[in-house]
Design a protein around this motif. Sequence first.
Motif, PDB file in Angstrom:
ATOM      1  N   PRO A   1       0.821  -1.227   0.000  1.00 18.71           N
ATOM      2  CA  PRO A   1       0.000   0.000   0.000  1.00 18.71           C
ATOM      3  C   PRO A   1       0.852   1.272   0.000  1.00 18.71           C
ATOM      4  N   GLN A   2       1.973   1.269   0.727  1.00 14.04           N
ATOM      5  CA  GLN A   2       2.853   2.448   0.741  1.00 14.04           C
ATOM      6  C   GLN A   2       3.444   2.689  -0.640  1.00 14.04           C
ATOM      7  N   PHE A   3       3.895   1.605  -1.284  1.00 14.19           N
ATOM      8  CA  PHE A   3       4.471   1.731  -2.615  1.00 14.19           C
ATOM      9  C   PHE A   3       3.435   2.260  -3.601  1.00 14.19           C
ATOM     10  N   LEU A   4       2.234   1.701  -3.575  1.00 14.70           N
ATOM     11  CA  LEU A   4       1.188   2.133  -4.493  1.00 14.70           C
ATOM     12  C   LEU A   4       0.807   3.590  -4.263  1.00 14.70           C
ATOM     13  N   ALA A   5       0.741   4.008  -3.012  1.00 13.73           N
ATOM     14  CA  ALA A   5       0.413   5.406  -2.699  1.00 13.73           C
ATOM     15  C   ALA A   5       1.509   6.340  -3.209  1.00 13.73           C
ATOM     16  N   ALA A   6       2.761   5.945  -3.003  1.00 11.34           N
ATOM     17  CA  ALA A   6       3.883   6.767  -3.466  1.00 11.34           C
ATOM     18  C   ALA A   6       3.903   6.847  -4.988  1.00 11.34           C
ATOM     19  N   ALA A   7       3.720   5.713  -5.651  1.00 10.05           N
ATOM     20  CA  ALA A   7       3.718   5.687  -7.112  1.00 10.05           C
ATOM     21  C   ALA A   7       2.563   6.520  -7.678  1.00 10.05           C
ATOM     22  N   ALA A   8       1.394   6.450  -7.051  1.00 11.55           N
ATOM     23  CA  ALA A   8       0.244   7.240  -7.501  1.00 11.55           C
ATOM     24  C   ALA A   8       0.498   8.733  -7.327  1.00 11.55           C
ATOM     25  N   ALA A   9       1.142   9.109  -6.236  1.00 13.30           N
ATOM     26  CA  ALA A   9       1.447  10.528  -5.998  1.00 13.30           C
ATOM     27  C   ALA A   9       2.428  11.057  -7.040  1.00 13.30           C
ATOM     28  N   VAL A  10       3.436  10.262  -7.369  1.00 10.45           N
ATOM     29  CA  VAL A  10       4.393  10.668  -8.400  1.00 10.45           C
ATOM     30  C   VAL A  10       3.690  10.786  -9.751  1.00 10.45           C
ATOM     31  N   ALA A  11       2.842   9.823 -10.093  1.00 12.49           N
ATOM     32  CA  ALA A  11       2.104   9.874 -11.355  1.00 12.49           C
ATOM     33  C   ALA A  11       1.227  11.120 -11.432  1.00 12.49           C
ATOM     34  N   LYS A  12       0.590  11.472 -10.324  1.00 15.14           N
ATOM     35  CA  LYS A  12      -0.252  12.667 -10.290  1.00 15.14           C
ATOM     36  C   LYS A  12       0.586  13.922 -10.497  1.00 15.14           C
ATOM     37  N   ALA A  13       1.746  13.978  -9.832  1.00 23.45           N
ATOM     38  CA  ALA A  13       2.629  15.136  -9.950  1.00 23.45           C
ATOM     39  C   ALA A  13       3.175  15.278 -11.368  1.00 23.45           C
ATOM     40  N   GLU A  14       3.361  14.142 -12.031  1.00 20.02           N
ATOM     41  CA  GLU A  14       3.897  14.167 -13.397  1.00 20.02           C
ATOM     42  C   GLU A  14       2.797  14.137 -14.461  1.00 20.02           C
ATOM     43  N   ARG A  15       1.566  14.343 -14.034  1.00 13.90           N
ATOM     44  CA  ARG A  15       0.390  14.396 -14.917  1.00 13.90           C
ATOM     45  C   ARG A  15       0.226  13.113 -15.722  1.00 13.90           C
TER      46      ARG A  15
END
Length: 98
Positions: free
Chosen positions: A82-96
């Motif tokens: 869950p931590q990895f998925l949350a971090a990856a989703a946040a990066v994807a959001k930041a990078e549009r």
Amino acid sequence: MTSHTRGPWWYDRERVAICYRLPEDSPDRYGEDDDGVRDVVNLTSAMGGTDTTADAFLMASAPDLLRALKAIILESDKLSEPQFLAAAAAVAKAERRS
């Protein structure tokens, strides 16, 4: 010390603003028809308020936060799924990308 406006935030192209939504039970809502959407920052004009400076610092720190989060993801073997998925989703959001 003032804290930043609670997230999540999103960019609303129609409003030309970074927005957030007030909680359902917020006393700052104006009746049943108020959807609770408020501007964190209106990008077409300067917005005043008690949170403005803290929000500006948070936005200014976004590149550093993104860089740090990417470094953490590289150590993903130390994160729970869950931590990895949350971090990856946040990066994807930041990078549009989401």
